[in-house]
Design an enzyme around this catalytic site. Structure first.
Site, short mmCIF file in Angstrom:
data_model
loop_
_atom_site.label_atom_id
_atom_site.label_comp_id
_atom_site.label_asym_id
_atom_site.label_seq_id
_atom_site.Cartn_x
_atom_site.Cartn_y
_atom_site.Cartn_z
N ASP A 72 -1.28 13.62 -12.23
CA ASP A 72 -2.01 15.16 -12.68
C ASP A 72 -0.62 15.98 -13.01
O ASP A 72 0.58 15.82 -12.45
CB ASP A 72 -2.64 15.90 -11.74
N ASN A 101 -13.13 13.26 -18.09
CA ASN A 101 -12.04 13.49 -19.13
C ASN A 101 -12.58 13.52 -20.38
O ASN A 101 -12.07 14.13 -21.35
CB ASN A 101 -10.79 12.78 -19.16
#
Length: 221
Positions: free
Chosen positions: A2, A50
């Protein structure tokens, strides 16, 4: 992995710039894993959630995967690295799936570090698809009564040991639907470092933190 988008934003760049720089962190950590003799290195590259991101960003991420596959084959063969992609690959394009299959076939007999890329993956999806397969086996009478370990062969990670250490970058403090079944006794390491800044020194620091822990698996020592 991330923090790519935030890393780029801090530098006045588009998110794609952060993703591209994040690839360099992948290379650095993989190189260190090979150097240290780590048998498995897994990367949560793209979750099923995602797919809900802007189409332009999704296309960029898929393009980066295609690009990396094309560029890294010689390096993988030179360093005896086996390449594996796990996830719901039915959602990937034909071109990317074909490139993945070629890369996996070419590196399949390598015996060094196995790099597992989780692509279009969801822990909940993994458990659900495993349960469906197990239910079909039960219906055929091949299993009379299931134990927890009986589900392992039906997960996409069948044959791969459960992870010892999970590293979460960028200050996020959640598991985000990643290997929910397999991480039951995994050690977690959280860092505020954004993924593009997570290189060999940060990786080693995480490994050292893991090495100092006392793993008891629910037992008393």
């Amino acid at each position: 992995m991330d923090g790519n988008g935030r890393w780029a934003k801090l530098r006045g760049k588009e998110r794609v710039y952060g993703h591209s720089e994040g690839v360099e962190s992948v290379r650095a950590c993989l190189e260190k894993a090979v150097e240290l003799g780590i048998e498995y290195l897994s990367l949560y590259a793209f979750s099923e959630e995602n797919w809900n991101r802007p189409q332009e960003e999704v296309d960029t991420l898929m393009g980066l995967m295609m690009q990396c596959i094309g560029q890294e084959l010689d390096n993988f063969m030179k360093n005896n690295i086996r390449f594996v992609v796990l996830g719901n690959r039915t959602r990937l394009g034909d071109g990317l799936n074909e490139a993945i299959d070629r890369m996996m076939a070419t590196t399949g007999s390598n015996t060094g570090t196995t790099l597992i890329v989780f692509l279009s993956y969801s822990g909940k999806w993994d458990i659900l698809q495993a349960m469906k397969k197990a239910a079909a086996t039960l219906a055929l009478g091949q299993i009379q009564q299931m134990k927890t370990e009986d589900l392992d062969p039906y997960l996409v990670t069948a044959g791969v040991p459960d992870p010892d250490l999970l590293i979460r970058t960028s200050g996020e403090l959640r598991i985000s639907n990643y290997m929910l079944w397999q991480t039951a006794y995994t050690e977690f390491y959280f860092t505020d470092t954004l993924w593009p800044d997570f290189r060999k020194p940060q990786f080693v620091q995480a490994l050292e933190a893991y090495a100092s822990r006392d793993r008891r698996y629910g037992k008393v020592k």
